[in-house]
Scaffold this motif. Structure first.
Motif, mmCIF file in Angstrom:
data_model
loop_
_atom_site.group_PDB
_atom_site.id
_atom_site.type_symbol
_atom_site.label_atom_id
_atom_site.label_comp_id
_atom_site.label_asym_id
_atom_site.label_seq_id
_atom_site.Cartn_x
_atom_site.Cartn_y
_atom_site.Cartn_z
ATOM 1 N N MET A 11 1.042 -1.542 0.158
ATOM 2 C CA MET A 11 -0.063 0.122 -0.250
ATOM 3 C C MET A 11 0.928 0.981 0.080
ATOM 4 O O MET A 11 0.340 2.724 -0.860
ATOM 5 N N THR A 12 2.027 1.594 0.496
ATOM 6 C CA THR A 12 2.651 2.804 1.166
ATOM 7 C C THR A 12 3.699 2.782 -0.472
ATOM 8 O O THR A 12 3.714 3.938 -0.682
ATOM 9 N N ASP A 13 4.047 1.617 -0.837
ATOM 10 C CA ASP A 13 4.189 1.860 -2.097
ATOM 11 C C ASP A 13 3.450 2.191 -3.057
ATOM 12 O O ASP A 13 3.678 3.366 -4.249
ATOM 13 N N LEU A 14 2.312 1.829 -3.673
ATOM 14 C CA LEU A 14 1.736 2.537 -4.235
ATOM 15 C C LEU A 14 1.102 3.880 -4.362
ATOM 16 O O LEU A 14 0.702 4.422 -5.023
ATOM 17 N N VAL A 15 0.670 4.140 -3.271
ATOM 18 C CA VAL A 15 -0.424 5.762 -2.575
ATOM 19 C C VAL A 15 0.947 6.583 -2.755
ATOM 20 O O VAL A 15 0.604 7.524 -3.058
ATOM 21 N N LYS A 16 2.040 6.794 -2.769
ATOM 22 C CA LYS A 16 3.502 7.292 -2.492
ATOM 23 C C LYS A 16 3.789 7.941 -4.075
ATOM 24 O O LYS A 16 3.561 7.832 -4.848
ATOM 25 N N GLY A 17 3.323 9.738 -3.538
ATOM 26 C CA GLY A 17 3.163 10.487 -5.325
ATOM 27 C C GLY A 17 2.085 10.708 -5.774
ATOM 28 O O GLY A 17 1.563 11.768 -7.071
ATOM 29 N N LYS A 18 0.887 9.722 -5.267
ATOM 30 C CA LYS A 18 -0.374 9.648 -6.083
ATOM 31 C C LYS A 18 -0.801 11.311 -5.206
ATOM 32 O O LYS A 18 -0.432 11.698 -3.600
ATOM 33 N N GLU A 19 -1.925 11.902 -5.440
ATOM 34 C CA GLU A 19 -2.722 12.826 -4.754
ATOM 35 C C GLU A 19 -3.874 12.320 -3.761
ATOM 36 O O GLU A 19 -4.792 10.859 -3.977
ATOM 37 N N GLU A 20 -4.419 13.133 -3.132
ATOM 38 C CA GLU A 20 -4.858 12.504 -2.121
ATOM 39 C C GLU A 20 -6.673 11.818 -2.528
ATOM 40 O O GLU A 20 -6.955 10.893 -2.389
ATOM 41 N N ALA A 21 -6.846 12.445 -3.368
ATOM 42 C CA ALA A 21 -8.351 11.864 -4.284
ATOM 43 C C ALA A 21 -8.274 10.680 -4.877
ATOM 44 O O ALA A 21 -8.804 9.453 -4.880
ATOM 45 N N GLU A 22 -6.511 10.464 -5.263
ATOM 46 C CA GLU A 22 -6.262 9.174 -6.239
ATOM 47 C C GLU A 22 -6.417 8.204 -4.927
ATOM 48 O O GLU A 22 -6.880 7.147 -5.256
ATOM 49 N N VAL A 23 -5.908 8.389 -3.372
ATOM 50 C CA VAL A 23 -4.981 7.908 -3.006
ATOM 51 C C VAL A 23 -6.695 6.739 -2.356
ATOM 52 O O VAL A 23 -6.638 5.867 -2.081
ATOM 53 N N LYS A 24 -7.400 8.146 -1.930
ATOM 54 C CA LYS A 24 -9.205 7.288 -1.665
ATOM 55 C C LYS A 24 -9.234 6.099 -2.620
ATOM 56 O O LYS A 24 -10.189 5.272 -2.106
ATOM 57 N N GLU A 25 -9.018 7.112 -4.099
ATOM 58 C CA GLU A 25 -10.131 5.935 -5.485
ATOM 59 C C GLU A 25 -9.294 4.568 -5.369
ATOM 60 O O GLU A 25 -10.071 3.531 -5.340
ATOM 61 N N ILE A 26 -8.000 4.608 -5.190
ATOM 62 C CA ILE A 26 -7.559 3.221 -4.903
ATOM 63 C C ILE A 26 -7.506 2.262 -3.314
ATOM 64 O O ILE A 26 -8.002 1.014 -3.132
ATOM 65 N N VAL A 27 -7.785 3.375 -2.696
ATOM 66 C CA VAL A 27 -8.663 2.185 -1.725
ATOM 67 C C VAL A 27 -9.661 2.191 -1.433
ATOM 68 O O VAL A 27 -9.832 0.721 -1.398
ATOM 69 N N ASN A 28 -10.512 2.529 -1.913
ATOM 70 C CA ASN A 28 -11.684 1.973 -2.527
ATOM 71 C C ASN A 28 -12.033 0.925 -3.325
ATOM 72 O O ASN A 28 -12.361 -0.002 -3.463
ATOM 73 N N ASP A 29 -11.232 0.865 -4.382
ATOM 74 C CA ASP A 29 -11.549 -0.150 -5.608
ATOM 75 C C ASP A 29 -10.320 -1.038 -4.968
ATOM 76 O O ASP A 29 -10.842 -2.608 -5.305
#
Ligand code: ZN
Length: 154
Positions: free
Chosen positions: A74-92
């Motif tokens: 998770m930490t690897d994948l969300v680093k550098g992403k924007e908050e809205a993108e992070v939320k989308e990834i988490v929900n997905d």
């Protein structure tokens, strides 16, 4: 090597050598997660910059291989992403672990999706799902300043 073996390999690798297992300096968001059923503990640290981009993310904690691998990936994948993108990834990710066959987001590339899909094997084991999703729920809580401590059983 079939897909199942590849998935196991990725989990073992991240479980043994977790990425971002440290404390972010000058973090501005954080939350702790606890899964008493398995004894998993994570503390997620996040540094969002002025553009709401994840400048750094890290975690401390201990627990089973699934919980550590999940936090690492998770930490690897969300680093550098924007908050809205992070939320989308988490929900997905949470939808996929609960019911969906595939990840739907268009943010991650195929390699990144493969890393996430390696956690899909826990689906049929509800106890393990809690291990795999602990750090994700904790990340959401940290971003939203919702709860300082996330407990899977409350
Ligand atoms: Zn666990």
């Amino acid at each position: 090597m079939d897909l199942k073996e590849l998935y196991q390999e990725i989990i073992l690798d991240h479980g043994k050598n977790p990425r971002n297992l440290r404390k972010t300096e000058n973090f501005n968001k954080d939350a702790k997660g606890h899964n008493p059923l398995c004894g998993d503990n994570v503390h997620i640290y996040l540094k969002l910059n002025e553009n709401k981009k994840v400048e750094d993310i890290s975690f401390e904690g201990h627990g089973c291989a699934i919980s550590m691998a999940s936090a690492s990936i998770m930490t690897d994948l969300v680093k550098g992403k924007e908050e809205a993108e992070v939320k989308e990834i988490v929900n997905d990710f949470l939808d996929m672990i609960k019911e969906k066959e595939e990840l739907q987001n268009k943010i991650l590339n195929e390699d990144e999706k493969t890393k996430l899909m390696c956690l899909s094997g826990v689906k049929q084991y509800p106890m393990r799902v809690k291990c795999a999703t602990l750090s994700w729920h904790t990340l959401t809580s940290a971003i939203d300043d919702f709860q300082k401590i996330v407990n899977t059983e409350s």
